[in-house]
Design a protein around this motif. Structure first.
Motif, PDB file in Angstrom:
ATOM      1  N   TYR A 105       0.831  -1.207   0.000  1.00  0.00           N
ATOM      2  CA  TYR A 105       0.000   0.000   0.000  1.00  0.00           C
ATOM      3  C   TYR A 105       0.867   1.260   0.000  1.00  0.00           C
ATOM      4  N   GLN A 108      -4.582  -4.684  -5.097  1.00  0.00           N
ATOM      5  CA  GLN A 108      -5.503  -5.811  -4.910  1.00  0.00           C
ATOM      6  C   GLN A 108      -4.828  -6.918  -4.101  1.00  0.00           C
ATOM      7  N   LYS A 115      -4.811  -5.757  -0.536  1.00  0.00           N
ATOM      8  CA  LYS A 115      -6.142  -5.949   0.066  1.00  0.00           C
ATOM      9  C   LYS A 115      -6.342  -7.407   0.490  1.00  0.00           C
ATOM     10  N   LYS A 116      -5.939  -8.306  -0.365  1.00  0.00           N
ATOM     11  CA  LYS A 116      -6.082  -9.739  -0.064  1.00  0.00           C
ATOM     12  C   LYS A 116      -5.277 -10.108   1.178  1.00  0.00           C
ATOM     13  N   ASP A 129      -6.802  -8.552   4.427  1.00  0.00           N
ATOM     14  CA  ASP A 129      -8.012  -9.252   4.863  1.00  0.00           C
ATOM     15  C   ASP A 129      -7.667 -10.597   5.502  1.00  0.00           C
ATOM     16  N   GLN A 135      -6.850  -1.128   7.361  1.00  0.00           N
ATOM     17  CA  GLN A 135      -7.616  -1.969   6.442  1.00  0.00           C
ATOM     18  C   GLN A 135      -8.579  -1.116   5.623  1.00  0.00           C
ATOM     19  N   ALA A 136      -9.205  -0.134   6.266  1.00  0.00           N
ATOM     20  CA  ALA A 136     -10.110   0.765   5.547  1.00  0.00           C
ATOM     21  C   ALA A 136      -9.375   1.549   4.467  1.00  0.00           C
ATOM     22  N   HIS A 195      -8.713  -0.794   1.529  1.00  0.00           N
ATOM     23  CA  HIS A 195      -9.952  -1.046   0.781  1.00  0.00           C
ATOM     24  C   HIS A 195     -10.332   0.171  -0.069  1.00  0.00           C
ATOM     25  N   ASP A 240     -12.882  -0.274  -3.207  1.00  0.00           N
ATOM     26  CA  ASP A 240     -14.048  -0.831  -2.513  1.00  0.00           C
ATOM     27  C   ASP A 240     -14.496   0.162  -1.441  1.00  0.00           C
ATOM     28  N   SER A 287     -17.005  -1.154   1.621  1.00  0.00           N
ATOM     29  CA  SER A 287     -16.368  -1.857   2.746  1.00  0.00           C
ATOM     30  C   SER A 287     -15.404  -0.929   3.479  1.00  0.00           C
ATOM     31  N   ALA A 288     -14.772   0.004   2.749  1.00  0.00           N
ATOM     32  CA  ALA A 288     -13.870   0.966   3.390  1.00  0.00           C
ATOM     33  C   ALA A 288     -14.637   1.812   4.407  1.00  0.00           C
TER      34      ALA A 288
END
Length: 280
Positions: free
Chosen positions: A205, A212, A215-216, A219, A236-237, A240, A245, A248-249
Motif C-alpha cells: 500500500y 488488490q 487488500k487480499k 483481509d 484496512q479501511a 480497501h 471498494d 467496505s472501506a
C-alpha cells in the motif's frame, strides 16, 4: 639520605601514575547511526569548531584534499551494497575525503580507513567511488562541523555536510525494495502470521504496488485476529479505499471510529472522520 630520596622519588612516580586529569577534546568525537529502510549506516568523525576563523578557502583550502573533519579520518560504513549519487558502493567501511571548491566539492570514498587525517601516500586504486556535488551557501553560520543523514525514505537518505555557511549533500540509495520483496516471497511460502500478512499489505500500500494483492493480504491477516485494534481497522479501511471498494472501506472506517472512541484515541477519530468524508 639516599634511601629517603629513593622513597620520595618512588612516591612521586606513583602519584603521576595515578593522575586522572581529564580534559575535553578540542574537536568532539561523534557517531551517527541511522537505519535507512532496512540498511544500517554508521558514521564516525570529529567535529571542529569555526572559532571565528574563515573556513573554506582558508583553513580548508580550495582544491586540496581534506580529511572532512578533524583528527582521525572520517569513516562511513554501509551494511548493504548502496548507490551514492548513482555510483555503486559495496557493503563495507570507507574513509570520506573531500576536495572543496567554491561552487562544488569532490567526495571520495576510500577503502583504507586507518589513517590519522590524510593518507601518507594517496592511492587512486583505493578510491571506491568519487562524486561531484554542488556547494550551497546557507543564510546562517554553523559553528560546529556536522554530518547528518536526513530526508529519510524507505529507499534513500541524504548525506549532508555543514560547516560555516556551506552545505553539501549526496544521495544514498539502499536496496530496501529488493530485501522486502525477497522477505515477503520467502515468508508467504512458509507459515505467515497475521502480522506477516498485514506488514506485506502495508508495504504494498505504502509503496504503490499491487493494491488488490495488498487488500487480499490485509483481509487474510485481519481474519486471524480475534479482536482487531482501531488502528488495524483504519489501515484496512485505507487499503480497501485505495483498492476501490468504498462500501467496505466506509464500514471499516466506522468500526475503527467506534473502537477509537472507546480507546480514547482522538487522533484516530479524526483520521476516520477524514477518511469517511473522502469516501462520500
Amino acid at each position: 639520605m639516599k634511601k629517603i630520596f629513593t622513597i620520595l622519588a618512588a612516591s612521586s612516580l606513583i602519584a603521576f601514575a595515578d593522575a586522572q586529569v581529564k580534559t575535553p577534546q578540542s574537536s568532539a568525537p561523534a557517531e551517527v547511526e541511522v537505519i535507512v529502510g532496512l540498511t544500517k549506516i554508521e558514521i564516525e568523525y570529529a567535529r571542529p569548531n569555526k572559532s571565528g576563523r574563515t573556513i573554506f578557502g582558508d583553513l580548508v583550502p580550495y582544491g586540496k584534499l581534506w580529511r572532512t573533519g578533524a583528527n582521525k579520518n572520517t569513516t562511513i560504513e554501509f551494511k548493504d551494497d548502496v548507490l551514492v549519487n548513482g555510483q555503486a558502493l559495496k557493503a563495507g567501511k570507507y574513509a570520506i575525503y573531500t576536495k572543496p571548491e567554491k561552487n562544488n566539492w569532490d567526495i571520495y570514498f576510500y577503502t583504507d580507513t586507518d589513517n590519522w587525517g590524510l593518507p601518507q601516500n594517496w592511492d587512486d586504486a583505493k578510491v571506491a567511488a568519487k562524486i561531484n556535488v554542488k556547494a550551497h551557501k546557507i543564510p546562517m553560520t554553523v559553528e560546529t562541523f556536522s554530518i547528518h543523514l536526513d530526508d529519510l525514505t524507505y529507499n534513500s537518505a541524504k548525506l549532508n555536510f555543514l560547516w560555516d555557511n556551506v552545505y553539501v549533500e549526496a544521495k544514498i540509495e539502499v536496496p530496501t525494495d529488493q530485501k522486502v520483496l525477497s522477505s515477503i516471497e520467502k515468508t508467504m511460502k512458509e507459515n505467515p502470521t497475521a502480522q506477516d500478512f498485514m506488514s506485506a499489505a502495508n508495504y504494498y500500500y505504502t509503496t504503490g504496488k499491487d493494491i488488490q494483492q495488498a487488500k487480499k493480504w490485509m483481509d487474510e491477516g485481519m481474519q486471524m485476529i480475534e479482536k482487531p485494534a482501531f488502528y488495524q481497522l483504519h489501515q484496512q479501511a485505507l487499503i480497501h479505499a485505495k483498492a476501490g471498494d468504498k462500501k467496505s472501506a466506509a464500514q471499516l472506517a466506522n468500526q475503527s471510529m467506534s473502537a477509537s472512541k472507546a480507546a480514547g484515541s482522538d487522533d484516530y477519530v479524526k483520521l476516520n472522520e477524514n477518511l469517511l468524508k473522502s469516501l462520500k
